[in-house]
Design a protein around this motif. Structure first.
Motif, PDB file in Angstrom:
ATOM      1  N   ALA A 104      27.595 -55.036 -83.772  1.00  0.00           N
ATOM      2  CA  ALA A 104      27.088 -56.074 -84.676  1.00  0.00           C
ATOM      3  C   ALA A 104      26.705 -57.324 -83.895  1.00  0.00           C
ATOM      4  O   ALA A 104      25.676 -57.947 -84.162  1.00  0.00           O
ATOM      5  N   ARG A 105      27.518 -57.688 -82.918  1.00  0.00           N
ATOM      6  CA  ARG A 105      27.194 -58.849 -82.074  1.00  0.00           C
ATOM      7  C   ARG A 105      25.932 -58.591 -81.254  1.00  0.00           C
ATOM      8  O   ARG A 105      25.065 -59.454 -81.144  1.00  0.00           O
ATOM      9  N   THR A 106      25.832 -57.397 -80.708  1.00  0.00           N
ATOM     10  CA  THR A 106      24.654 -57.058 -79.908  1.00  0.00           C
ATOM     11  C   THR A 106      23.389 -57.075 -80.754  1.00  0.00           C
ATOM     12  O   THR A 106      22.362 -57.615 -80.338  1.00  0.00           O
ATOM     13  N   SER A 107      23.452 -56.535 -81.948  1.00  0.00           N
ATOM     14  CA  SER A 107      22.270 -56.517 -82.808  1.00  0.00           C
ATOM     15  C   SER A 107      21.910 -57.921 -83.286  1.00  0.00           C
ATOM     16  O   SER A 107      20.735 -58.242 -83.447  1.00  0.00           O
ATOM     17  N   ALA A 108      22.909 -58.766 -83.486  1.00  0.00           N
ATOM     18  CA  ALA A 108      22.627 -60.151 -83.884  1.00  0.00           C
ATOM     19  C   ALA A 108      21.889 -60.880 -82.772  1.00  0.00           C
ATOM     20  O   ALA A 108      20.894 -61.577 -83.017  1.00  0.00           O
ATOM     21  N   TRP A 109      22.383 -60.738 -81.550  1.00  0.00           N
ATOM     22  CA  TRP A 109      21.681 -61.349 -80.409  1.00  0.00           C
ATOM     23  C   TRP A 109      20.282 -60.762 -80.258  1.00  0.00           C
ATOM     24  O   TRP A 109      19.326 -61.490 -79.953  1.00  0.00           O
ATOM     25  N   SER A 110      20.142 -59.470 -80.465  1.00  0.00           N
ATOM     26  CA  SER A 110      18.836 -58.824 -80.335  1.00  0.00           C
ATOM     27  C   SER A 110      17.837 -59.383 -81.341  1.00  0.00           C
ATOM     28  O   SER A 110      16.668 -59.606 -81.003  1.00  0.00           O
ATOM     29  N   VAL A 111      18.279 -59.618 -82.562  1.00  0.00           N
ATOM     30  CA  VAL A 111      17.394 -60.182 -83.587  1.00  0.00           C
ATOM     31  C   VAL A 111      16.924 -61.567 -83.178  1.00  0.00           C
ATOM     32  O   VAL A 111      15.734 -61.891 -83.246  1.00  0.00           O
ATOM     33  N   ILE A 112      17.850 -62.407 -82.730  1.00  0.00           N
ATOM     34  CA  ILE A 112      17.500 -63.780 -82.353  1.00  0.00           C
ATOM     35  C   ILE A 112      16.530 -63.788 -81.180  1.00  0.00           C
ATOM     36  O   ILE A 112      15.492 -64.465 -81.210  1.00  0.00           O
ATOM     37  N   VAL A 113      16.838 -63.035 -80.155  1.00  0.00           N
ATOM     38  CA  VAL A 113      15.990 -63.013 -78.951  1.00  0.00           C
ATOM     39  C   VAL A 113      14.628 -62.400 -79.255  1.00  0.00           C
ATOM     40  O   VAL A 113      13.590 -62.934 -78.846  1.00  0.00           O
ATOM     41  N   ALA A 114      14.594 -61.300 -79.986  1.00  0.00           N
ATOM     42  CA  ALA A 114      13.322 -60.635 -80.291  1.00  0.00           C
ATOM     43  C   ALA A 114      12.416 -61.529 -81.137  1.00  0.00           C
ATOM     44  O   ALA A 114      11.209 -61.615 -80.878  1.00  0.00           O
ATOM     45  N   ALA A 115      12.967 -62.216 -82.127  1.00  0.00           N
ATOM     46  CA  ALA A 115      12.153 -63.100 -82.973  1.00  0.00           C
ATOM     47  C   ALA A 115      11.589 -64.252 -82.154  1.00  0.00           C
ATOM     48  O   ALA A 115      10.411 -64.625 -82.305  1.00  0.00           O
ATOM     49  N   LEU A 116      12.399 -64.818 -81.264  1.00  0.00           N
ATOM     50  CA  LEU A 116      11.904 -65.906 -80.410  1.00  0.00           C
ATOM     51  C   LEU A 116      10.833 -65.409 -79.442  1.00  0.00           C
ATOM     52  O   LEU A 116       9.831 -66.092 -79.205  1.00  0.00           O
ATOM     53  N   LEU A 117      11.030 -64.209 -78.893  1.00  0.00           N
ATOM     54  CA  LEU A 117      10.025 -63.651 -77.977  1.00  0.00           C
ATOM     55  C   LEU A 117       8.713 -63.355 -78.700  1.00  0.00           C
ATOM     56  O   LEU A 117       7.632 -63.602 -78.146  1.00  0.00           O
ATOM     57  N   ILE A 118       8.786 -62.845 -79.905  1.00  0.00           N
ATOM     58  CA  ILE A 118       7.566 -62.572 -80.673  1.00  0.00           C
ATOM     59  C   ILE A 118       6.808 -63.864 -80.941  1.00  0.00           C
ATOM     60  O   ILE A 118       5.588 -63.933 -80.777  1.00  0.00           O
ATOM     61  N   ALA A 119       7.521 -64.918 -81.332  1.00  0.00           N
ATOM     62  CA  ALA A 119       6.869 -66.214 -81.574  1.00  0.00           C
ATOM     63  C   ALA A 119       6.296 -66.784 -80.283  1.00  0.00           C
ATOM     64  O   ALA A 119       5.182 -67.329 -80.276  1.00  0.00           O
TER      65      ALA A 119
END
Length: 129
Positions: A104-119
């Motif tokens: 759950a922690r890994t997926s939370a970090w993945s969401v934050i990082v992926a959204a910032l990278l996409i932007a």
């Protein structure tokens, strides 16, 4: 009979609380949903105006080429990416996939990082201009 001591109200400073990364992702999901909801009428009006003719499209593109509107569009891209990714994460966790603490922690970090990278990629590639 003894009088009850007065209990002073406590001030809760949210900036001093260390939220877990899952909570930050969840709050971001709510914030991104509100951003999308508030900006949806503007986005729909812009799309409507840009579809009239080639001249209307060029005029809309020129109107969106300023730094302030580019920043607004980057925020919209982040909001859309974060909302979709966090929503999928929440749905998967609802059916039991990725609900263990470490995952759950890994997926939370993945969401934050992926959204910032996409932007960031959208801003740097000029996809917004």
């Amino acid at each position: 009979m003894r009088a009850q001591p007065e209990v002073a109200p406590k001030f809760l400073n949210l900036f001093q609380i260390r939220f877990p990364i899952g909570a930050i992702t969840s709050i971001g999901h709510r914030v991104s949903g509100v951003v999308l909801l508030l900006l949806l009428p503007l986005l729909a009006m812009g799309l409507d105006e840009s579809l009239g003719s080639a001249e209307d499209f060029d005029a809309m593109r020129d109107n969106l080429s300023g730094p302030l509107t580019t920043l607004l569009l980057v925020i919209v891209v982040w909001a859309a990416a974060h909302h979709v990714l966090a929503g999928v994460r929440h749905l998967l966790m609802d059916i039991g996939i990725g609900s263990r603490l470490e995952l759950a922690r890994t997926s939370a970090w993945s969401v934050i990082v992926a959204a910032l990278l996409i932007a960031l990629v959208a801003a740097l590639t000029g996809a917004l201009s």
